[in-house]
Design a protein around this motif. Structure first.
Motif, PDB file in Angstrom:
ATOM      1  N   PHE A   7       0.809  -1.217   0.000  1.00 35.72           N
ATOM      2  CA  PHE A   7       0.000   0.000   0.000  1.00 35.72           C
ATOM      3  C   PHE A   7       0.850   1.279   0.000  1.00 35.72           C
ATOM      4  CE2 PHE A   7      -2.735  -3.208   2.047  1.00 35.72           C
ATOM      5  CZ  PHE A   7      -3.846  -3.123   1.228  1.00 35.72           C
ATOM      6  N   LYS A   8       2.042   1.201   0.618  1.00 33.02           N
ATOM      7  CA  LYS A   8       2.801   2.425   0.854  1.00 33.02           C
ATOM      8  C   LYS A   8       4.127   2.492   0.092  1.00 33.02           C
ATOM      9  CE  LYS A   8       2.837   3.700   5.225  1.00 33.02           C
ATOM     10  NZ  LYS A   8       3.017   3.576   6.685  1.00 33.02           N
ATOM     11  N   GLY A   9       4.440   1.463  -0.649  1.00 33.19           N
ATOM     12  CA  GLY A   9       5.710   1.475  -1.371  1.00 33.19           C
ATOM     13  C   GLY A   9       6.887   1.581  -0.415  1.00 33.19           C
ATOM     14  N   ASN A  10       7.795   2.504  -0.674  1.00 30.71           N
ATOM     15  CA  ASN A  10       9.006   2.662   0.136  1.00 30.71           C
ATOM     16  C   ASN A  10       8.846   3.690   1.254  1.00 30.71           C
ATOM     17  OD1 ASN A  10      11.355   1.043  -1.204  1.00 30.71           O
ATOM     18  ND2 ASN A  10      10.267   1.987  -2.915  1.00 30.71           N
ATOM     19  N   ARG A  47      -1.343   1.452 -10.801  1.00 30.60           N
ATOM     20  CA  ARG A  47      -2.498   0.591 -10.533  1.00 30.60           C
ATOM     21  C   ARG A  47      -2.325  -0.081  -9.175  1.00 30.60           C
ATOM     22  NH1 ARG A  47      -7.012   0.856 -13.988  1.00 30.60           N
ATOM     23  NH2 ARG A  47      -6.250   1.352 -16.084  1.00 30.60           N
ATOM     24  N   PRO A  48      -3.433  -0.499  -8.542  1.00 29.19           N
ATOM     25  CA  PRO A  48      -3.297  -1.299  -7.313  1.00 29.19           C
ATOM     26  C   PRO A  48      -2.458  -2.547  -7.597  1.00 29.19           C
ATOM     27  CG  PRO A  48      -5.572  -0.583  -7.584  1.00 29.19           C
ATOM     28  CD  PRO A  48      -4.855  -0.204  -8.844  1.00 29.19           C
ATOM     29  N   GLY A  49      -1.499  -2.814  -6.723  1.00 33.08           N
ATOM     30  CA  GLY A  49      -0.642  -3.977  -6.904  1.00 33.08           C
ATOM     31  C   GLY A  49       0.564  -3.745  -7.783  1.00 33.08           C
ATOM     32  N   LEU A  50       0.801  -2.489  -8.178  1.00 36.58           N
ATOM     33  CA  LEU A  50       1.965  -2.167  -9.014  1.00 36.58           C
ATOM     34  C   LEU A  50       2.629  -0.901  -8.486  1.00 36.58           C
ATOM     35  CD1 LEU A  50       3.741  -2.589 -11.525  1.00 36.58           C
ATOM     36  CD2 LEU A  50       2.062  -1.283 -12.846  1.00 36.58           C
ATOM     37  N   GLU A  70       3.131  -9.523   3.044  1.00 39.52           N
ATOM     38  CA  GLU A  70       2.183 -10.631   3.031  1.00 39.52           C
ATOM     39  C   GLU A  70       1.716 -10.963   1.615  1.00 39.52           C
ATOM     40  OE1 GLU A  70      -0.943  -9.415   5.606  1.00 39.52           O
ATOM     41  OE2 GLU A  70       0.281  -9.515   7.433  1.00 39.52           O
ATOM     42  N   GLN A  71       1.538  -9.949   0.788  1.00 36.79           N
ATOM     43  CA  GLN A  71       1.008 -10.171  -0.562  1.00 36.79           C
ATOM     44  C   GLN A  71       2.076 -10.775  -1.469  1.00 36.79           C
ATOM     45  OE1 GLN A  71       1.007  -7.308   1.080  1.00 36.79           O
ATOM     46  NE2 GLN A  71      -1.108  -6.645   1.377  1.00 36.79           N
ATOM     47  N   PRO A  72       1.763 -11.872  -2.170  1.00 36.78           N
ATOM     48  CA  PRO A  72       2.748 -12.461  -3.090  1.00 36.78           C
ATOM     49  C   PRO A  72       3.008 -11.539  -4.274  1.00 36.78           C
ATOM     50  CG  PRO A  72       0.618 -13.534  -3.348  1.00 36.78           C
ATOM     51  CD  PRO A  72       0.491 -12.614  -2.163  1.00 36.78           C
ATOM     52  N   GLY A  73       4.255 -11.495  -4.701  1.00 40.54           N
ATOM     53  CA  GLY A  73       4.589 -10.629  -5.821  1.00 40.54           C
ATOM     54  C   GLY A  73       6.020 -10.793  -6.282  1.00 40.54           C
ATOM     55  N   ILE A 127       5.590  -5.988  -8.573  1.00 40.44           N
ATOM     56  CA  ILE A 127       4.460  -6.414  -9.398  1.00 40.44           C
ATOM     57  C   ILE A 127       3.756  -7.523  -8.613  1.00 40.44           C
ATOM     58  CG2 ILE A 127       3.752  -7.197 -11.685  1.00 40.44           C
ATOM     59  CD1 ILE A 127       6.637  -6.484 -12.621  1.00 40.44           C
ATOM     60  N   PHE A 128       2.665  -7.170  -7.972  1.00 36.21           N
ATOM     61  CA  PHE A 128       2.001  -8.121  -7.092  1.00 36.21           C
ATOM     62  C   PHE A 128       1.049  -9.032  -7.864  1.00 36.21           C
ATOM     63  CE2 PHE A 128       3.417  -4.846  -4.138  1.00 36.21           C
ATOM     64  CZ  PHE A 128       3.996  -5.628  -3.151  1.00 36.21           C
TER      65      PHE A 128
END
Length: 327
Positions: A7-10, A47-50, A70-73, A127-128
């Motif tokens: 959600f927050k990147g770096n 985009r969400p997830g990128l 937690e999210q696979p990517g 890239i999730f």
């Protein structure tokens, strides 16, 4: 409790480094404290997830950052220079060298260690899985593209000139005042598509011809061939002679040439030329280096010979590349 890169990147890392932050829609720009010189990082979320990142910073002391996403990517990174190490449980520690690198996240924690010896420069993308899944679903496609597939991607299918060029184009897009989100998203899809294409072509002939025993790689051969590549990467501008590489591989020079090409789909000379031209592509971003300067720096006798080598790898001349990137 995991870390929040999805959600927050770096952002958390940058706040830890004492950065100031400026948000502008889908773009977050971070600037390190003035004592770090001209140091910054930009995150773009088309985009969400990128999440696409361009980093250019210097540290006064090393920093270890634990990631528990937690999210696979997939994390794909075109690394330019600096001291950066990836530590994953159960895997060999990787100190990143210039080139394209892949990390497959499936919920396990890992560390990023940033050193302070030289400026750290890279362009990368998280890239999730849900971004990939939605992209394919929206188009009704069934493609061999998932997190599990990426576990089988081989480095010579993504550490290639086409991807280096695509990441350089991403870098140019990110650094614009208003990054074109559609362009950045499309460029990521191009990068993934190139990898899928390269994996599909990888070893096609060998699937049906296992009689070529001279080119057959045992597991032990592969380990030594990878060690040879690592030795080349240490100083691609002045690589060791073939005899020294053969000693490292524990085999004769003829067999080394055969097995290196069988594994990496390039001769040793072509690999060195490719990596030199990838290096040259990054040097073109330096305003203070003319094409003649770059040619001399890379060890070419003349700019014309450098231009021929560059065009053979990248498909355009250094001068045309600067025009493409508006440099």
């Amino acid at each position: 409790m995991g870390t929040n890169e999805y959600f927050k990147g770096n952002e958390d890392l940058m706040m830890h480094l004492g950065c100031t932050k400026k948000d502008d829609g889908n773009v977050s720009r971070y600037r390190l404290p003035s004592e770090n010189g001209n140091s910054w990082l930009v995150d773009v979320k088309p985009r969400p997830g990128l999440i696409i990142t361009n980093a250019y910073f210097t540290l006064h002391q090393s920093v270890t950052w634990m990631c528990e996403i937690e999210q696979p990517g997939l994390w794909l990174c075109s690394f330019d220079c600096g001291d950066m190490t990836i530590v994953e449980k159960g895997k060999k520690t990787r100190q990143l060298q210039r080139g394209v690198h892949l990390l497959v996240n499936r919920g396990k924690s890992f560390k990023k260690i940033f050193g302070s010896e030289e400026p750290i420069r890279y362009t990368a993308a998280w890239i999730f899985s849900d971004f990939i899944t939605k992209y394919l679903k929206d188009r009704g496609w069934v493609e061999p593209l998932s997190i599990d597939d990426a576990l089988n991607w081989e480095s010579h299918c993504y550490n290639v000139p086409e991807l280096v060029l695509a990441f350089e184009q991403l870098k140019y897009g990110i650094r614009q005042k208003e990054p074109p989100l559609m362009y950045l998203e499309t460029k990521i899809i191009e990068i993934l598509s190139l990898i899928v294409l390269n994996m599909g072509l990888n070893g096609y002939d060998e699937r049906f011809e296992k009689t070529k025993r001279a080119k057959f790689l045992t597991y032990q051969n592969m380990k030594f061939i990878m060690r040879v590549k690592a030795e080349l990467d240490k100083n691609i501008l002045s690589p060791p002679p073939i005899r020294d590489l053969a000693v490292i591989a524990g085999m004769g020079t003829t067999k080394l040439r055969l097995l290196f090409k069988a594994h990496y789909k390039l001769t040793i000379a072509d690999y060195v030329r490719q990596e030199k031209m990838n290096y040259a592509l990054r040097l073109l971003w330096k305003d203070d280096m003319s094409i003649q300067n770059i040619s001399t720096f890379l060890g070419y006798e003349s700019p014309s010979k450098f231009t021929v080598a560059f065009k053979k790898v990248h498909g355009l001349t250094p001068r045309d590349a600067r025009k493409v990137f508006n440099l």
